[in-house]
Design a protein around this motif. Structure first.
Motif, mmCIF file in Angstrom:
data_model
loop_
_atom_site.group_PDB
_atom_site.id
_atom_site.type_symbol
_atom_site.label_atom_id
_atom_site.label_comp_id
_atom_site.label_asym_id
_atom_site.label_seq_id
_atom_site.Cartn_x
_atom_site.Cartn_y
_atom_site.Cartn_z
ATOM 1 N N ARG A 71 -1.000 -9.058 0.013
ATOM 2 C CA ARG A 71 -0.342 -8.187 -0.975
ATOM 3 C C ARG A 71 -0.605 -8.686 -2.389
ATOM 4 N NH1 ARG A 71 4.970 -8.317 -0.606
ATOM 5 N NH2 ARG A 71 5.291 -9.848 1.029
ATOM 6 N N ALA A 72 -0.530 -10.021 -2.564
ATOM 7 C CA ALA A 72 -0.759 -10.592 -3.900
ATOM 8 C C ALA A 72 -2.198 -10.352 -4.333
ATOM 9 C CB ALA A 72 -0.445 -12.084 -3.887
ATOM 10 N N LYS A 73 -3.130 -10.475 -3.390
ATOM 11 C CA LYS A 73 -4.546 -10.283 -3.722
ATOM 12 C C LYS A 73 -4.776 -8.840 -4.171
ATOM 13 C CE LYS A 73 -9.117 -11.220 -1.828
ATOM 14 N NZ LYS A 73 -9.620 -9.947 -1.295
ATOM 15 N N ARG A 74 -4.194 -7.882 -3.447
ATOM 16 C CA ARG A 74 -4.341 -6.465 -3.833
ATOM 17 C C ARG A 74 -3.756 -6.205 -5.211
ATOM 18 N NH1 ARG A 74 -1.965 -3.965 1.556
ATOM 19 N NH2 ARG A 74 -3.702 -4.473 2.905
ATOM 20 N N ARG A 75 -2.545 -6.719 -5.432
ATOM 21 C CA ARG A 75 -1.877 -6.491 -6.718
ATOM 22 C C ARG A 75 -2.695 -7.116 -7.848
ATOM 23 N NH1 ARG A 75 3.124 -4.341 -7.182
ATOM 24 N NH2 ARG A 75 2.015 -2.758 -6.056
ATOM 25 N N PHE A 76 -3.232 -8.320 -7.582
ATOM 26 C CA PHE A 76 -4.039 -9.013 -8.587
ATOM 27 C C PHE A 76 -5.289 -8.203 -8.920
ATOM 28 C CE2 PHE A 76 -7.603 -11.955 -9.448
ATOM 29 C CZ PHE A 76 -7.176 -12.417 -10.691
ATOM 30 N N GLU A 77 -5.949 -7.677 -7.877
ATOM 31 C CA GLU A 77 -7.172 -6.893 -8.112
ATOM 32 C C GLU A 77 -6.875 -5.612 -8.881
ATOM 33 O OE1 GLU A 77 -8.837 -6.717 -4.192
ATOM 34 O OE2 GLU A 77 -9.674 -8.749 -4.375
ATOM 35 N N GLU A 78 -5.744 -4.992 -8.559
ATOM 36 C CA GLU A 78 -5.325 -3.773 -9.287
ATOM 37 C C GLU A 78 -5.112 -4.099 -10.759
ATOM 38 O OE1 GLU A 78 -2.594 -1.806 -5.912
ATOM 39 O OE2 GLU A 78 -1.617 -2.003 -7.867
ATOM 40 N N ARG A 132 4.119 -0.475 -15.889
ATOM 41 C CA ARG A 132 3.326 -1.176 -14.864
ATOM 42 C C ARG A 132 3.095 -2.653 -15.134
ATOM 43 N NH1 ARG A 132 4.423 1.419 -10.568
ATOM 44 N NH2 ARG A 132 4.515 3.595 -11.090
ATOM 45 N N THR A 133 3.677 -3.203 -16.180
ATOM 46 C CA THR A 133 3.440 -4.622 -16.444
ATOM 47 C C THR A 133 4.245 -5.484 -15.454
ATOM 48 O OG1 THR A 133 5.274 -4.839 -17.979
ATOM 49 C CG2 THR A 133 3.176 -4.148 -18.927
ATOM 50 N N PRO A 134 3.768 -6.703 -15.164
ATOM 51 C CA PRO A 134 4.516 -7.585 -14.267
ATOM 52 C C PRO A 134 5.936 -7.857 -14.778
ATOM 53 C CG PRO A 134 2.320 -8.472 -14.675
ATOM 54 C CD PRO A 134 2.480 -7.292 -15.587
ATOM 55 N N GLY A 184 -7.415 -4.431 -16.580
ATOM 56 C CA GLY A 184 -7.561 -5.302 -17.747
ATOM 57 C C GLY A 184 -6.329 -6.121 -18.074
ATOM 58 N N ARG A 185 -5.425 -6.256 -17.107
ATOM 59 C CA ARG A 185 -4.241 -7.083 -17.371
ATOM 60 C C ARG A 185 -4.555 -8.499 -16.927
ATOM 61 N NH1 ARG A 185 -1.095 -3.157 -14.273
ATOM 62 N NH2 ARG A 185 -0.844 -1.382 -15.649
ATOM 63 N N ALA A 186 -4.638 -9.392 -17.893
ATOM 64 C CA ALA A 186 -5.040 -10.761 -17.602
ATOM 65 C C ALA A 186 -3.913 -11.552 -16.945
ATOM 66 C CB ALA A 186 -5.490 -11.443 -18.890
ATOM 67 N N VAL A 187 -3.960 -11.636 -15.607
ATOM 68 C CA VAL A 187 -3.003 -12.489 -14.902
ATOM 69 C C VAL A 187 -3.787 -13.309 -13.892
ATOM 70 C CG1 VAL A 187 -0.817 -11.212 -15.058
ATOM 71 C CG2 VAL A 187 -2.533 -10.522 -13.392
ATOM 72 N N SER A 188 -3.259 -14.451 -13.521
ATOM 73 C CA SER A 188 -3.973 -15.257 -12.538
ATOM 74 C C SER A 188 -3.442 -14.928 -11.149
ATOM 75 C CB SER A 188 -3.757 -16.742 -12.831
ATOM 76 O OG SER A 188 -2.413 -17.073 -12.579
ATOM 77 N N LEU A 189 -4.262 -15.204 -10.125
ATOM 78 C CA LEU A 189 -3.836 -14.934 -8.753
ATOM 79 C C LEU A 189 -2.586 -15.759 -8.422
ATOM 80 C CD1 LEU A 189 -4.301 -13.542 -6.043
ATOM 81 C CD2 LEU A 189 -5.882 -15.368 -5.434
ATOM 82 N N GLY A 238 0.807 -1.237 0.000
ATOM 83 C CA GLY A 238 0.000 0.000 0.000
ATOM 84 C C GLY A 238 0.830 1.272 0.000
ATOM 85 N N LYS A 239 2.144 1.150 -0.233
ATOM 86 C CA LYS A 239 3.038 2.313 -0.158
ATOM 87 C C LYS A 239 2.620 3.444 -1.093
ATOM 88 C CE LYS A 239 6.855 0.314 -1.411
ATOM 89 N NZ LYS A 239 6.441 -1.043 -1.757
ATOM 90 N N SER A 240 2.348 3.110 -2.354
ATOM 91 C CA SER A 240 2.095 4.202 -3.301
ATOM 92 C C SER A 240 0.743 4.868 -3.038
ATOM 93 C CB SER A 240 2.248 3.740 -4.747
ATOM 94 O OG SER A 240 1.215 2.872 -5.075
ATOM 95 N N THR A 241 -0.281 4.081 -2.728
ATOM 96 C CA THR A 241 -1.600 4.671 -2.433
ATOM 97 C C THR A 241 -1.480 5.626 -1.244
ATOM 98 O OG1 THR A 241 -2.540 2.566 -3.102
ATOM 99 C CG2 THR A 241 -4.025 4.070 -1.976
ATOM 100 N N LEU A 242 -0.794 5.167 -0.194
ATOM 101 C CA LEU A 242 -0.682 5.985 1.010
ATOM 102 C C LEU A 242 0.292 7.137 0.820
ATOM 103 C CD1 LEU A 242 -1.163 2.946 3.140
ATOM 104 C CD2 LEU A 242 -2.413 5.078 3.530
ATOM 105 N N GLY A 243 1.352 6.903 0.056
ATOM 106 C CA GLY A 243 2.302 7.984 -0.237
ATOM 107 C C GLY A 243 1.616 9.129 -0.967
ATOM 108 N N LYS A 244 0.796 8.781 -1.945
ATOM 109 C CA LYS A 244 0.073 9.804 -2.716
ATOM 110 C C LYS A 244 -0.887 10.573 -1.816
ATOM 111 C CE LYS A 244 0.231 7.298 -7.043
ATOM 112 N NZ LYS A 244 -0.469 6.401 -7.929
#
Ligand code: DC
Length: 247
Positions: A177-184, A113-115, A189-194, A38-44
């Motif tokens: 953290r993985a769940k948040r990143r996956f949801e983001e 922003r791609t993995p 629209g970036r098709a990745v699996s959890l 959550g660093k960037s969300t909170l930093g902003k």
């Protein structure tokens, strides 16, 4: 020539004579922690609330990674990568909510922003020459920010600004953290699996925490917040209360 600490001290002494504000003039806030905490969300949010510059240092490593891939640079070669980091022009423009990352003048905010770029950034950030170039740039940007800056990254409180006014270390359980990143990623629209996101986060955690130069560590004087079970608002309130109480 002044060192960055001296120049910061002088600028602070000068600014101390300015009228009282509701927070320190030229304040530096360091937010470190692993990917997806959550660093960037909170930093902003903090930067916006306090009227400070927001610097996403991970975006700088990502921009160097993208540049290297595009140039066909061998990302494992430390000399080639140091040269790439020295020659590339990276700038961050705009307010915290709409920060654009420019690579030699081109807006690469989305492209970084791609993995894949995330993994490459984690690899090239192990090279000392790359770190030296980016740390120097981060110090310049932080020192020259009019009222101060919020920087988020992995080594801000330990290396870039060891004298930061406030240091936070945000962390969370790997699954959270993985769940948040996956949801983001899914929202964009970036098709990745959890499963793949969990795997990528684990690889990056391992690399970022075990590299020789400036591994991800908690600064002794950092406030550690585990955000696994907390909402963004709750974390934000806690951080802003700390900043405001420790003037
Ligand atoms: O925060 P991020 O996921 O955008 O960062 C991408 C990579 O950059 C991360 O895996 C490690 C590296 N990084 C670093 O080494 N030091 C920083 N201050 C910021 C990021």
């Amino acid at each position: 020539m002044w060192t960055w600490t001296e120049s910061r001290l002088r600028s602070r002494l000068f600014k101390r004579s300015l009228p009282e504000r509701n927070f320190n003039p030229d304040m530096i806030i360091a937010i470190d922690g692993p990917s997806g905490a959550g660093k960037s969300t909170l930093g902003k949010r903090l930067a916006k609330e306090l009227g400070l510059l927001y610097l996403d240092t991970g975006a700088m490593y990502r921009a160097v990674a993208l540049y290297a891939v595009r140039q066909g640079t061998d990302t494992a070669n430390k000399d080639e990568m140091t040269r790439a980091a020295d020659e590339v022009e990276i700038s961050l423009k705009g307010d915290p909510e709409n920060l654009a990352v420019l690579l030699n003048g081109e807006d690469v905010s989305e492209a970084i922003r791609t993995p894949e770029v995330g993994q490459t950034a984690s690899v090239i950030s192990t090279h000392t020459g790359v770190r030296r170039a980016l740390v120097e740039r981060q110090r310049q940007l932080g020192d020259n920010a009019e009222d101060g800056a919020v920087l988020d990254g992995r080594d801000i409180g330990t290396v870039v600004f060891p004298n930061a006014d406030h240091k936070f270390f945000l962390t969370a359980k790997p699954e959270a953290r993985a769940k948040r990143r996956f949801e983001e990623d899914a929202a964009k629209g970036r098709a990745v699996s959890l499963e793949r996101t969990i795997d990528e986060i684990a690889k990056r955690d391992q690399r970022d925490a075990t590299r020789e130069d400036s591994p991800l560590t908690i600064a002794e004087d950092a406030v550690v917040i585990d955000t696994s079970e907390m909402g963004i608002e709750e974390v934000f309130e806690r951080m802003i209360a700390i900043v405001r109480s420790e003037r």
